[in-house]
Enzyme design. Structure first.
Site, PDB file in Angstrom:
ATOM      1  N   TYR A  99       5.480 -16.882  -2.632  1.00  0.00           N
ATOM      2  CA  TYR A  99       5.284 -15.435  -2.752  1.00  0.00           C
ATOM      3  C   TYR A  99       4.681 -14.914  -1.449  1.00  0.00           C
ATOM      4  CZ  TYR A  99       5.425 -11.053  -4.914  1.00  0.00           C
ATOM      5  OH  TYR A  99       5.744  -9.760  -5.140  1.00  0.00           O
ATOM      6  N   ARG A 152      11.608  -0.798  -1.351  1.00  0.00           N
ATOM      7  CA  ARG A 152      10.294  -0.916  -0.685  1.00  0.00           C
ATOM      8  C   ARG A 152       9.773  -2.319  -0.926  1.00  0.00           C
ATOM      9  NH1 ARG A 152       5.050  -0.910  -2.932  1.00  0.00           N
ATOM     10  NH2 ARG A 152       5.803  -2.992  -2.618  1.00  0.00           N
ATOM     11  N   LYS A 170       8.235 -13.473  -8.156  1.00  0.00           N
ATOM     12  CA  LYS A 170       7.296 -12.998  -9.191  1.00  0.00           C
ATOM     13  C   LYS A 170       7.464 -13.808 -10.472  1.00  0.00           C
ATOM     14  CE  LYS A 170       4.962  -9.412  -7.809  1.00  0.00           C
ATOM     15  NZ  LYS A 170       4.116  -8.260  -8.011  1.00  0.00           N
ATOM     16  N   GLU A 241       9.711  -3.405  -9.937  1.00  0.00           N
ATOM     17  CA  GLU A 241       9.027  -4.030  -8.807  1.00  0.00           C
ATOM     18  C   GLU A 241       9.616  -3.566  -7.475  1.00  0.00           C
ATOM     19  OE1 GLU A 241       6.511  -6.275  -9.236  1.00  0.00           O
ATOM     20  OE2 GLU A 241       6.315  -6.297  -7.062  1.00  0.00           O
ATOM     21  N   ASP A 242       8.768  -3.126  -6.589  1.00  0.00           N
ATOM     22  CA  ASP A 242       9.153  -2.771  -5.218  1.00  0.00           C
ATOM     23  C   ASP A 242      10.270  -1.722  -5.148  1.00  0.00           C
ATOM     24  OD1 ASP A 242       7.127  -4.348  -4.387  1.00  0.00           O
ATOM     25  OD2 ASP A 242       8.323  -5.752  -3.221  1.00  0.00           O
ATOM     26  N   ASP A 264       4.447  -2.996 -11.690  1.00  0.00           N
ATOM     27  CA  ASP A 264       3.357  -3.820 -11.172  1.00  0.00           C
ATOM     28  C   ASP A 264       2.720  -3.222  -9.924  1.00  0.00           C
ATOM     29  OD1 ASP A 264       1.775  -6.207 -11.299  1.00  0.00           O
ATOM     30  OD2 ASP A 264       2.797  -6.814  -9.467  1.00  0.00           O
ATOM     31  N   ASP A 265       3.539  -2.565  -9.101  1.00  0.00           N
ATOM     32  CA  ASP A 265       2.986  -2.002  -7.858  1.00  0.00           C
ATOM     33  C   ASP A 265       1.963  -0.918  -8.161  1.00  0.00           C
ATOM     34  OD1 ASP A 265       4.825  -3.508  -6.189  1.00  0.00           O
ATOM     35  OD2 ASP A 265       6.337  -2.244  -7.112  1.00  0.00           O
ATOM     36  N   ASN A 404       0.306  -5.794   2.568  1.00  0.00           N
ATOM     37  CA  ASN A 404       1.092  -7.011   2.738  1.00  0.00           C
ATOM     38  C   ASN A 404       2.294  -6.738   3.630  1.00  0.00           C
ATOM     39  OD1 ASN A 404      -0.037  -9.037   1.083  1.00  0.00           O
ATOM     40  ND2 ASN A 404       0.614  -7.903  -0.719  1.00  0.00           N
TER      41      ASN A 404
HETATM   42  P1  NAD Z   1       3.919   3.311  -1.011  1.00  0.00           P
HETATM   43  O1  NAD Z   1       5.101   3.408  -0.110  1.00  0.00           O
HETATM   44  O2  NAD Z   1       4.005   3.859  -2.379  1.00  0.00           O
HETATM   45  O3  NAD Z   1       2.666   4.018  -0.305  1.00  0.00           O
HETATM   46  C1  NAD Z   1       2.347   3.902   1.045  1.00  0.00           C
HETATM   47  C2  NAD Z   1       1.389   5.052   1.363  1.00  0.00           C
HETATM   48  O4  NAD Z   1       0.873   4.858   2.679  1.00  0.00           O
HETATM   49  C3  NAD Z   1       2.016   6.440   1.356  1.00  0.00           C
HETATM   50  O5  NAD Z   1       1.200   7.314   0.634  1.00  0.00           O
HETATM   51  C4  NAD Z   1       2.008   6.858   2.828  1.00  0.00           C
HETATM   52  O6  NAD Z   1       1.794   8.261   2.994  1.00  0.00           O
HETATM   53  C5  NAD Z   1       0.818   6.107   3.339  1.00  0.00           C
HETATM   54  N1  NAD Z   1       0.855   5.906   4.782  1.00  0.00           N
HETATM   55  C6  NAD Z   1       1.901   5.528   5.548  1.00  0.00           C
HETATM   56  N2  NAD Z   1       1.523   5.498   6.837  1.00  0.00           N
HETATM   57  C7  NAD Z   1       0.227   5.845   6.869  1.00  0.00           C
HETATM   58  C8  NAD Z   1      -0.717   6.004   7.916  1.00  0.00           C
HETATM   59  N3  NAD Z   1      -0.394   5.769   9.183  1.00  0.00           N
HETATM   60  N4  NAD Z   1      -1.966   6.371   7.588  1.00  0.00           N
HETATM   61  C9  NAD Z   1      -2.306   6.606   6.313  1.00  0.00           C
HETATM   62  N5  NAD Z   1      -1.448   6.475   5.283  1.00  0.00           N
HETATM   63  C10 NAD Z   1      -0.203   6.102   5.567  1.00  0.00           C
HETATM   64  O7  NAD Z   1       3.530   1.784  -1.046  1.00  0.00           O
HETATM   65  P2  NAD Z   1       2.522   1.040  -2.055  1.00  0.00           P
HETATM   66  O8  NAD Z   1       3.276   0.474  -3.196  1.00  0.00           O
HETATM   67  O9  NAD Z   1       1.388   1.911  -2.350  1.00  0.00           O
HETATM   68  O10 NAD Z   1       2.088  -0.219  -1.168  1.00  0.00           O
HETATM   69  C11 NAD Z   1       1.419  -0.026   0.072  1.00  0.00           C
HETATM   70  C12 NAD Z   1       0.969  -1.385   0.640  1.00  0.00           C
HETATM   71  O11 NAD Z   1       0.052  -2.000  -0.237  1.00  0.00           O
HETATM   72  C13 NAD Z   1       2.079  -2.404   0.865  1.00  0.00           C
HETATM   73  O12 NAD Z   1       1.819  -3.125   2.038  1.00  0.00           O
HETATM   74  C14 NAD Z   1       1.954  -3.317  -0.302  1.00  0.00           C
HETATM   75  O13 NAD Z   1       2.444  -4.612  -0.030  1.00  0.00           O
HETATM   76  C15 NAD Z   1       0.451  -3.334  -0.467  1.00  0.00           C
HETATM   77  N6  NAD Z   1       0.066  -3.713  -1.826  1.00  0.00           N
HETATM   78  C16 NAD Z   1      -0.774  -4.786  -1.960  1.00  0.00           C
HETATM   79  C17 NAD Z   1      -1.158  -5.180  -3.214  1.00  0.00           C
HETATM   80  C18 NAD Z   1      -2.096  -6.327  -3.404  1.00  0.00           C
HETATM   81  O14 NAD Z   1      -2.352  -7.097  -2.545  1.00  0.00           O
HETATM   82  N7  NAD Z   1      -2.660  -6.459  -4.555  1.00  0.00           N
HETATM   83  C19 NAD Z   1      -0.664  -4.516  -4.311  1.00  0.00           C
HETATM   84  C20 NAD Z   1       0.204  -3.426  -4.147  1.00  0.00           C
HETATM   85  C21 NAD Z   1       0.541  -3.032  -2.878  1.00  0.00           C
END
Ligand code: NAD
Length: 547
Positions: A99, A152, A170, A241-242, A264-265, A404
């Site tokens: 993963y 995504r 997953k 997912e994603d 899950d996200d 991530n």
């Molecule tokens: P998403 O696309 O829904 O949201 C991304 C957000 O980031 C958007 O609101 C965007 O406006 C903002 N953004 C983009 N560029 C930016 C910048 N320069 N400054 C400030 N904000 C900015 O994506 P998501 O599902 O919310 O996931 C985001 C990240 O979090 C990914 O890397 C994902 O892998 C990670 N994530 C980690 C975990 C975990 O470790 N538990 C869980 C979920 C998501």
């Protein structure tokens, strides 16, 4: 050794080629005679333990994470019990290979490393026949479907059908972490095309070479898929997912009351982060209602986290409007404040009265948050100035760098500890090694959804819950936080060791099932001992003796 029987026709070479039943060189002499295996295997009978040692020795000799991913995939395709034994006994080593972070690289390279299909690819051109496509899957007793449309993938963007690596990964964690039987898991890609032009031009790309379906045609495809699942695999849990966030929020709203589903996200992330906050508060001694949480990012993860914090505070008796004021968002255009005209619906509840702030470090100075949570997928954004400011404002600042894969991480564990003088309560989205600072060893742990979703899924299918509710994610967060020990906290770990993931998942599943029984979300009677019942439902990757 438990006894088990084989399905009709599973003998000889067909048995060796069926990963669900294959034991390779571990078939006993008696089994070899009875099952037509004589001569098809070399003479020596190995134990599963010996096979595992051999697999690990080979794996450890491989030069790169991607090659290790390919090797583990091949093992998964040959022998599921052995694969899950390797995962289950070495989660710290193996989970990052099957993963995050390696799966991100694997999805980017998917077309080049593709060997054998796993899961169902449902294409835009399958409209009108999706139930038939689902019927091609060899198993009927499906418990959990993880589906992506690949738009995504982690923080890597649109990878189209190459995103299949995510549902496969997953679901491996469902089995590895929570003992959901592999036969009950189905990975699905909705291949609606890709807007990634480089992929469409790549000769080795495996998906449809067309732009993404959008609008009504996209919605109709998803609707047909969801309805076909109800028909072909009634009661199966569908985990979205994603998906890109515009679709993720809409689809969750559309289906959460209609079918058994979660995202899950949004929801899994929220639950794991809330558990991490609860653990951090055991160290600071503060209450959740006293926190000021600033998320960098305002997408699925960030608003999911804020919504669950609000739900948790509502249970503590705080009005939703008050609870929301504890949560702030910062997106690509700056601090999310009332009066900004460009805000999507999911951000508006957290757009508070405040002057606009364009720079994240300045927002930290202005709001003095007790916790910053990085979920924007922009690497390096928790700069030295940001972490130092957090440490200036609070004796034990909460710093979660969750994006991530590793390249997108807001800061490293080493940076968080060093810049805060060892005071940060840190969690990460990608694995980091322990950090030694002035003689103290800090063991950062991942605020990774894999602590939550496997247990949630197991609890839902074991209790046959009809829906997945926010209350279940709250119960899951509390159950996870309870599993973090004092010894974990003393070394800076806000989550329990991954080595304990199976018992931890069992507790989470029991908490989730408990909600299902209490809220009458299932027609099933509550077992006398829910935890014992959950444990009895968990798949063990030990080989059975075939009768
Ligand atoms: P998403 O696309 O829904 O949201 C991304 C957000 O980031 C958007 O609101 C965007 O406006 C903002 N953004 C983009 N560029 C930016 C910048 N320069 N400054 C400030 N904000 C900015 O994506 P998501 O599902 O919310 O996931 C985001 C990240 O979090 C990914 O890397 C994902 O892998 C990670 N994530 C980690 C975990 C975990 O470790 N538990 C869980 C979920 C998501």
């Amino acid at each position: 050794m438990k006894k088990a029987s084989l399905p009709a026709g599973r003998r000889g070479i067909a048995l060796l080629r069926d990963p669900l039943y294959n034991k390779g060189t571990a078939f006993t002499q008696r089994e070899r005679d009875r099952l037509g295996l004589r001569g098809l295997l070399p003479a020596h009978v190995h134990t599963q333990q010996e096979q595992m040692q051999r697999s690990l020795a080979h794996l450890r000799g491989l030069p790169s994470p991607l090659e290790k991913f390919i090797d583990l995939n091949a093992l998964h395709d040959r022998n599921e019990a052995l694969f899950f034994r390797v995962v289950g006994e070495h989660p710290d080593e193996i989970m990052p290979l099957i993963y995050t972070p390696t799966v991100g690289l694997a999805c980017q390279e998917f077309g080049n490393i593709f060997q054998r299909p796993r899961g169902l690819f449902i294409g835009a051109n399958d409209r009108g026949r999706i139930a038939r496509v689902l019927g091609n899957w060899p198993h009927r007793d499906i418990g959990i479907i993880v589906v992506t449309d690949g738009e995504r993938i982690l923080g890597l963007g649109d990878l189209g059908a190459n995103g299949m690596g995510i549902p496969v990964g997953k679901l491996s964690l469902y089995t590895g972490c929570a003992g959901v039987h592999p036969r009950r898991c189905l990975p699905v890609v909705l291949d609606v095309g890709t807007d990634n032009e480089a992929l469409r031009k790549d000769p080795f790309y495996i998906g449809l070479r067309q732009k993404r379906l959008r609008g009504a045609r996209y919605d109709a495809l998803v609707e047909e898929f969801v309805m076909a699942v109800q028909k072909v695999f009634p009661g199966a849990l569908i985990q979205f997912e994603d998906f890109a966030n515009t679709n993720a929020f809409r689809l969750l709203q559309r289906y959460r009351e209609r079918i058994c589903t979660f995202n899950d996200d949004i929801q899994g992330t929220a639950s794991v982060v809330l558990a991490g906050l609860m653990s951090a508060l055991r160290v600071t001694g503060g209450a959740l209602g006293e926190q000021r949480i600033l998320c960098l990012g305002a997408g699925e993860a960030a608003t999911g986290i804020c919504d669950l914090v609000v739900a948790a505070l509502a249970e503590d008796g705080l009005a939703a409007s008050e609870a929301r004021r504890r949560c702030w968002l910062f997106d690509s255009r700056g601090l999310v404040v009332a009066g900004r005209a460009d805000l999507a619906g999911h951000k508006r509840p957290y757009a508070h009265e405040h002057a606009g702030v364009a720079d994240f470090a300045a927002a930290v100075e202005a709001l003095k948050p007790t916790a910053i949570i990085g979920v924007a997928a922009v690497g390096g954004t928790f700069t030295q100035a940001v972490v130092e400011a957090m440490a200036r404002h609070h004796p034990r600042p909460i710093v979660f760098a969750l994006s991530n894969p590793t390249s997108k991480s807001e800061c490293t564990a080493e940076q968080a500890y060093r810049w805060s003088g060892g005071r940060a309560l840190f969690a990460c989205g990608s694995p980091f090694d322990p950090v030694t600072l002035e003689g103290r060893v800090f063991v950062p742990r991942q605020g990774n959804n894999s602590y939550i979703f496997p247990g949630v899924g197991l609890g839902v299918i074991a209790s046959r819950a009809r829906h997945v509710t926010d209350e279940m994610f709250l119960a899951a967060a509390r159950a996870l936080a309870r599993q973090t020990t004092k010894a974990d906290l003393e070394q800076g770990s806000l989550y329990p060791a991954l080595a304990r993931i199976r018992p931890v998942s069992a507790h989470i599943a029991a908490a989730v099932a408990g909600v299902a029984y209490a809220r009458r979300l299932t027609a099933r009677r509550k077992p006398a001992n829910v935890l014992a019942y959950i444990r009895s439902q968990m798949y063990e990757p030990a080989y059975p003796r075939y009768a």
